[in-house]
Scaffold this motif. Structure first.
Motif, PDB file in Angstrom:
ATOM      1  N   ASP A   7      25.189  27.084  85.683  1.00 55.25           N
ATOM      2  CA  ASP A   7      26.314  26.547  86.456  1.00 55.25           C
ATOM      3  C   ASP A   7      25.829  25.722  87.645  1.00 55.25           C
ATOM      4  OD1 ASP A   7      28.087  27.732  84.701  1.00 55.25           O
ATOM      5  OD2 ASP A   7      28.460  29.472  85.988  1.00 55.25           O
ATOM      6  N   ASP A  10      24.454  22.438  86.249  1.00 54.47           N
ATOM      7  CA  ASP A  10      25.568  21.548  85.891  1.00 54.47           C
ATOM      8  C   ASP A  10      26.195  20.928  87.133  1.00 54.47           C
ATOM      9  OD1 ASP A  10      25.126  22.144  83.215  1.00 54.47           O
ATOM     10  OD2 ASP A  10      26.825  23.529  83.069  1.00 54.47           O
ATOM     11  N   TRP A  11      26.320  21.726  88.205  1.00 62.33           N
ATOM     12  CA  TRP A  11      26.873  21.222  89.463  1.00 62.33           C
ATOM     13  C   TRP A  11      25.963  20.140  90.050  1.00 62.33           C
ATOM     14  CZ3 TRP A  11      25.056  21.713  94.582  1.00 62.33           C
ATOM     15  CH2 TRP A  11      25.959  21.324  95.563  1.00 62.33           C
ATOM     16  N   SER A  14      26.560  17.079  88.188  1.00 64.51           N
ATOM     17  CA  SER A  14      27.836  16.451  88.564  1.00 64.51           C
ATOM     18  C   SER A  14      27.758  15.761  89.921  1.00 64.51           C
ATOM     19  CB  SER A  14      28.968  17.490  88.569  1.00 64.51           C
ATOM     20  OG  SER A  14      28.916  18.303  89.726  1.00 64.51           O
ATOM     21  N   ASN A  89      32.446  25.901  94.714  1.00 65.43           N
ATOM     22  CA  ASN A  89      32.927  25.997  93.333  1.00 65.43           C
ATOM     23  C   ASN A  89      31.973  25.188  92.456  1.00 65.43           C
ATOM     24  OD1 ASN A  89      35.325  27.574  93.751  1.00 65.43           O
ATOM     25  ND2 ASN A  89      36.160  25.782  94.774  1.00 65.43           N
ATOM     26  N   SER A  91      31.895  25.328  89.230  1.00 61.37           N
ATOM     27  CA  SER A  91      32.660  24.877  88.058  1.00 61.37           C
ATOM     28  C   SER A  91      34.076  25.426  88.211  1.00 61.37           C
ATOM     29  CB  SER A  91      32.025  25.397  86.764  1.00 61.37           C
ATOM     30  OG  SER A  91      32.220  26.800  86.650  1.00 61.37           O
ATOM     31  N   ASN A  92      34.933  25.142  87.243  1.00 60.30           N
ATOM     32  CA  ASN A  92      36.287  25.699  87.265  1.00 60.30           C
ATOM     33  C   ASN A  92      36.268  27.218  87.177  1.00 60.30           C
ATOM     34  OD1 ASN A  92      37.457  23.175  87.444  1.00 60.30           O
ATOM     35  ND2 ASN A  92      37.634  22.954  85.235  1.00 60.30           N
ATOM     36  N   ARG A  94      33.402  29.165  88.111  1.00 59.65           N
ATOM     37  CA  ARG A  94      32.341  29.795  88.916  1.00 59.65           C
ATOM     38  C   ARG A  94      32.484  29.425  90.387  1.00 59.65           C
ATOM     39  NH1 ARG A  94      28.470  33.646  88.334  1.00 59.65           N
ATOM     40  NH2 ARG A  94      27.829  32.726  86.358  1.00 59.65           N
TER      41      ARG A  94
END
Length: 129
Positions: A7, A10-11, A14, A89, A91-92, A94
């Motif tokens: 996560d 991925d953040w 992003s 946040n 992710s949506n 986490r």
């Protein structure tokens, strides 16, 4: 199954720091490329809430340029601390309460003359299972 380190990777992706598996790596640091961001989970302990834990994460940045490694480490650090309530946040699904344990420091120069900068955090979030 959820994965905190993924996560975070991925953040970072992003936020335009790179691509997971190309220059962002989870739980290891490959020999190549020279410019990498690595995320490690190295410890945890139960938190005060059900199904949550304090999880300890280290983020490192390696580069041939000491200046670039330092700048990227500080930029990531700054993104994590620039939240009023400490909540990030990733992710949506986490969220984490982020408490930075150590500001970025120069950790080492490796055998290929690449500089590694890094910092440690404690993140309170839910367990991955």
């Amino acid at each position: 199954m959820a994965d905190l380190v993924k996560d975070i990777a991925d953040w970072l992706q992003s936020q335009n720091y790179g691509t997971d598996g190309v220059n962002i790596f989870r739980d290891y640091s490959p020999e190549t490329p020279d410019q990498v961001i690595c995320i490690y989970e190295y410890s945890s302990r139960p938190a005060a809430h059900d199904n949550s834990a304090d999880r300890y994460i280290q983020v490192t940045v390696r580069d041939k340029s000491t200046t670039e490694a330092k700048e990227v480490a500080w930029k990531i650090y700054s993104k994590l601390i620039n939240n009023e309530d400490g909540r990030v946040n990733f992710s949506n699904d986490r969220w984490c309460l982020v408490r930075l344990q150590r500001a970025p420091i120069k950790m080492k120069i490796d055998n290929k003359n690449r500089t590694v900068w890094g910092f440690n955090t404690r993140m309170t979030t839910y367990n991955d299972y």
